[in-house]
Design a protein around this motif. Structure first.
Motif, PDB file in Angstrom:
ATOM      1  N   LYS A  10      -4.667   2.621   5.422  1.00 51.65           N
ATOM      2  CA  LYS A  10      -3.710   3.613   4.931  1.00 51.65           C
ATOM      3  C   LYS A  10      -4.297   5.027   4.897  1.00 51.65           C
ATOM      4  O   LYS A  10      -3.634   6.006   5.226  1.00 51.65           O
ATOM      5  CB  LYS A  10      -3.227   3.199   3.539  1.00 51.65           C
ATOM      6  CG  LYS A  10      -1.950   3.893   3.102  1.00 51.65           C
ATOM      7  CD  LYS A  10      -1.429   3.233   1.842  1.00 51.65           C
ATOM      8  CE  LYS A  10      -0.058   3.685   1.401  1.00 51.65           C
ATOM      9  NZ  LYS A  10       0.396   4.979   1.685  1.00 51.65           N
ATOM     10  N   ASP A  11      -5.530   5.134   4.509  1.00 48.30           N
ATOM     11  CA  ASP A  11      -6.120   6.463   4.338  1.00 48.30           C
ATOM     12  C   ASP A  11      -7.116   6.854   5.425  1.00 48.30           C
ATOM     13  O   ASP A  11      -7.868   7.814   5.259  1.00 48.30           O
ATOM     14  CB  ASP A  11      -6.795   6.546   2.952  1.00 48.30           C
ATOM     15  CG  ASP A  11      -5.778   6.390   1.842  1.00 48.30           C
ATOM     16  OD1 ASP A  11      -4.714   7.035   1.944  1.00 48.30           O
ATOM     17  OD2 ASP A  11      -6.024   5.615   0.904  1.00 48.30           O
ATOM     18  N   THR A  12      -7.120   6.095   6.514  1.00 42.19           N
ATOM     19  CA  THR A  12      -8.036   6.436   7.610  1.00 42.19           C
ATOM     20  C   THR A  12      -7.406   7.544   8.457  1.00 42.19           C
ATOM     21  O   THR A  12      -6.423   7.324   9.152  1.00 42.19           O
ATOM     22  CB  THR A  12      -8.317   5.189   8.497  1.00 42.19           C
ATOM     23  OG1 THR A  12      -8.739   4.137   7.640  1.00 42.19           O
ATOM     24  CG2 THR A  12      -9.377   5.486   9.535  1.00 42.19           C
ATOM     25  N   GLY A  13      -7.988   8.711   8.394  1.00 35.14           N
ATOM     26  CA  GLY A  13      -7.396   9.868   9.088  1.00 35.14           C
ATOM     27  C   GLY A  13      -7.962  10.092  10.470  1.00 35.14           C
ATOM     28  O   GLY A  13      -8.361  11.213  10.801  1.00 35.14           O
ATOM     29  N   SER A  14      -8.015   9.039  11.280  1.00 34.48           N
ATOM     30  CA  SER A  14      -8.494   9.234  12.657  1.00 34.48           C
ATOM     31  C   SER A  14      -7.714   8.331  13.598  1.00 34.48           C
ATOM     32  O   SER A  14      -6.984   7.426  13.158  1.00 34.48           O
ATOM     33  CB  SER A  14      -9.996   8.938  12.755  1.00 34.48           C
ATOM     34  OG  SER A  14     -10.212   7.576  13.005  1.00 34.48           O
ATOM     35  N   LEU A  15      -7.910   8.559  14.898  1.00 40.61           N
ATOM     36  CA  LEU A  15      -7.221   7.738  15.898  1.00 40.61           C
ATOM     37  C   LEU A  15      -7.703   6.293  15.865  1.00 40.61           C
ATOM     38  O   LEU A  15      -7.069   5.403  16.417  1.00 40.61           O
ATOM     39  CB  LEU A  15      -7.441   8.321  17.301  1.00 40.61           C
ATOM     40  CG  LEU A  15      -6.708   9.639  17.587  1.00 40.61           C
ATOM     41  CD1 LEU A  15      -7.180  10.238  18.907  1.00 40.61           C
ATOM     42  CD2 LEU A  15      -5.199   9.471  17.610  1.00 40.61           C
ATOM     43  N   ALA A  74      -4.782   3.435  11.829  1.00 38.43           N
ATOM     44  CA  ALA A  74      -3.483   2.788  12.088  1.00 38.43           C
ATOM     45  C   ALA A  74      -3.033   3.005  13.529  1.00 38.43           C
ATOM     46  O   ALA A  74      -2.403   2.121  14.128  1.00 38.43           O
ATOM     47  CB  ALA A  74      -2.442   3.325  11.117  1.00 38.43           C
TER      48      ALA A  74
END
Lengths: 69, 483
Positions: free
Chosen positions: A28-33, A36
């Motif tokens: 949910k909080d992974t901010g990379s390609l 998700a």
């Protein structure tokens, strides 16, 4: 429903759970390609590849004549 | 973009499509099956392309790009779930529809309900539900083209003329030679959609993001975090996940492949098309967000991207968006006209000749086109609501459709009442903006529809020929689709 179809339904149910559970918990909080974005690409590609496999007996027809496919 | 250039591009594209329609017309035979199903003799590649072009509308390059621009990676999950669910359902349902179509000489998806449940009222109910839900959906395709042309021509081509062009093209492609024409022009349009999108990605990757798009997205990590609430994800995804069995314009395509291997090629071809096209559209949304943040209207993200690419590329991409809209609209119109003739008129006037039935259906094509145009011309806010409601409303057929193939105790009363109550419930909740417990109307609708279907079916008697219907389909499938 044939055996292969029953397996397909079970596979679909597992997919349905993972498809929502993984992104909404672990990623949910992974901010990379690699979060998700990658997960949804991979899980969808797996379903499509499984679709190719599960339909592989189609058209290996045991009938002859008009509807020979 | 220069309006003359845009109109010249549209004219060239229309000429090519019209040439294909003319070619299709030359081999057009007689009868409903010939006109609406191309005599069930469509090859695998054309089947795959017409299925893809019908499924993917202008929403992809406008709506999905905008949705990704504003809400990030959740839109990829939504669209990929739709794709995977479609393939899962096609594997289960395509053989059954394909077989039933041949055994019972079916033309429309709702006709299957009439056959299985033993009453024309079942098919007529589904047909009316589909007509109510799909006319706004088709109208939105016209509106999309109207807005797109107005924006990219700098207002030189007014909204109304963009819609007239799209409606005219849709009418010609569908009316001239029925599905033969629609399938061929859809194939052309699908190729244009994919090729134009691939070129656009190639161009923007190298010219707008010389260090790579992934590098640029470091500044927009917020878009790669999942911001969609769970109810929103379920509410949007649930109705679309069952699109493959509830939307008649795509279900009707399961009747058309010539052979079992054509049917398989259709599924595999659609899988490949859908995956590539979805990834491309999401990347456009992310690219637009990285390059031009802060747009007031996210739906303008694609138009803004097109404003920074060379005019010829912008022209081809614009034509591909028009192709996506037209290929969806002409398929909807063709399917609805066949449903009107077969499921409503023939159901209540069974003695009508096939020739008269076909003449009536063809006469309805311009009528539906004009209704869609008038609907779109009003530009009502209600249209957006009705369009959003379309997939939710069509979902209410799901219990009845499942019952056709998988539940012997399913009855006509159960099927009809579930569609009616579900449809009215979803319609009322959408129009009133109700979301009990935060969940969307489609979720409540399918729960209510499902409970009514089971309860009423258990209280009533299934048709006498149920076992015969199911065994006919199974016997037809067994030798052809492996174990």
């Amino acid at each position: 429903m044939k055996r292969r179809e029953k397996l397909w339904v079970i596979f679909a149910l597992v997919y349905a759970v993972l498809n929502v559970a993984v992104p909404y918990t672990f990623l949910k909080d992974t901010g990379s390609l690699l979060g998700a974005f990658l997960f949804w690409n991979l899980i969808t590609a797996s379903v499509l590849a499984a679709g190719v496999w599960v339909t592989s007996p189609w058209g290996r027809d045991r009938t002859k004549g008009e509807l020979q496919e | 973009m220069n309006a003359t250039m845009l109109l010249a591009g549209v004219a060239a594209w229309f000429s090519l499509g019209a040439l294909l329609s003319w070619h299709a017309r030359r081999s057009l035979g007689e009868g409903m099956i010939e006109y609406f199903l191309a005599d069930r003799k469509v090859g695998g590649f054309i089947s795959a392309m017409t299925y893809s072009a019908t499924t993917y509308s202008a929403f992809m390059m406008v709506g999905l790009v905008g949705l990704t621009y504003s809400s990030g990676v959740g839109s990829l999950g939504f669209e990929m779930t739709y794709l995977a669910a479609t393939v899962i359902l096609m594997v289960l349902f395509a053989p059954r529809y394909w077989a039933a179509g041949r055994i019972f000489q079916l033309v429309t998806p709702s006709e299957l309900l009439s056959k299985r449940y033993g009453t024309p009222v079942a098919g007529a109910t589904a047909a009316i539900l589909c007509i109510i839900m799909l006319i706004p959906y088709a109208s939105v395709q016209l509106m999309g083209i109207g807005y797109l042309f107005e924006i990219i021509s700098g207002g030189t081509i007014p909204f109304i003329w963009g819609m007239i062009i799209a409606a005219g093209v849709s009418f010609v492609f569908s009316w001239w030679a029925g599905l033969r024409s629609v399938a061929l022009t859809d194939a052309l349009q699908a190729i244009v959609m994919l090729a134009a999108s691939a070129f656009l990605l190639w161009y923007i990757s190298f010219s707008l993001f010389p260090d790579g798009l992934s590098q640029a997205l470091y500044a927009r990590q917020d878009l790669l975090r999942l911001k969609w609430s769970f109810p929103m994800f379920v509410g949007l995804t649930l109705p679309w996940a069952f699109f493959a069995v509830t939307n008649p314009q795509v279900v009707q395509r399961l009747y058309i492949p010539a052979t079992v291997s054509s049917l398989r090629k259709m599924i595999i071809g659609f899988s490949a098309f859908g995956f590539i096209y979805t990834v491309l559209c999401v990347l456009f949304g992310l690219a637009a967000a990285a390059k031009m943040p802060g747009l007031d209207k996210p739906d303008n993200a694609m138009a803004m991207l097109l404003s920074v690419v060379p005019a010829p590329l912008a022209l081809v991409v614009s034509l591909s968006i028009m192709a996506a809209a037209v290929s969806t609209m002409n398929s909807v119109i063709l399917t609805l006209s066949s449903m009107f003739g077969r499921d409503i008129v023939r159901a209540f006037v069974p003695e009508i000749s096939e020739k008269t039935e076909l003449r009536l259906c063809r006469a309805l094509i311009p009528v539906i086109t004009i209704i869609c145009f008038l609907f779109a011309k009003m530009q009502l806010g209600l249209i957006a609501v009705l369009s959003a409601m379309a997939s939710g409303g069509l979902l209410m057929q799901l219990p009845a459709i499942l019952g056709v193939f998988f539940w012997k105790k399913a009855t006509a009363a159960g099927a009809i009442s579930s569609m009616l109550v579900g449809g009215v419930t979803v319609g009322y909740m959408y129009i009133q903006g109700l979301k009990p417990l935060g969940h969307w109307p489609s979720l409540w609708g399918i729960l209510i529809s499902g409970v009514i279907f089971v309860a009423v079916s258990l209280m009533t008697r299934p048709p006498e020929n149920t076992a015969l219907f199911m065994s006919s389909v199974d016997d037809f499938i067994d030798p052809r689709f492996g174990s």
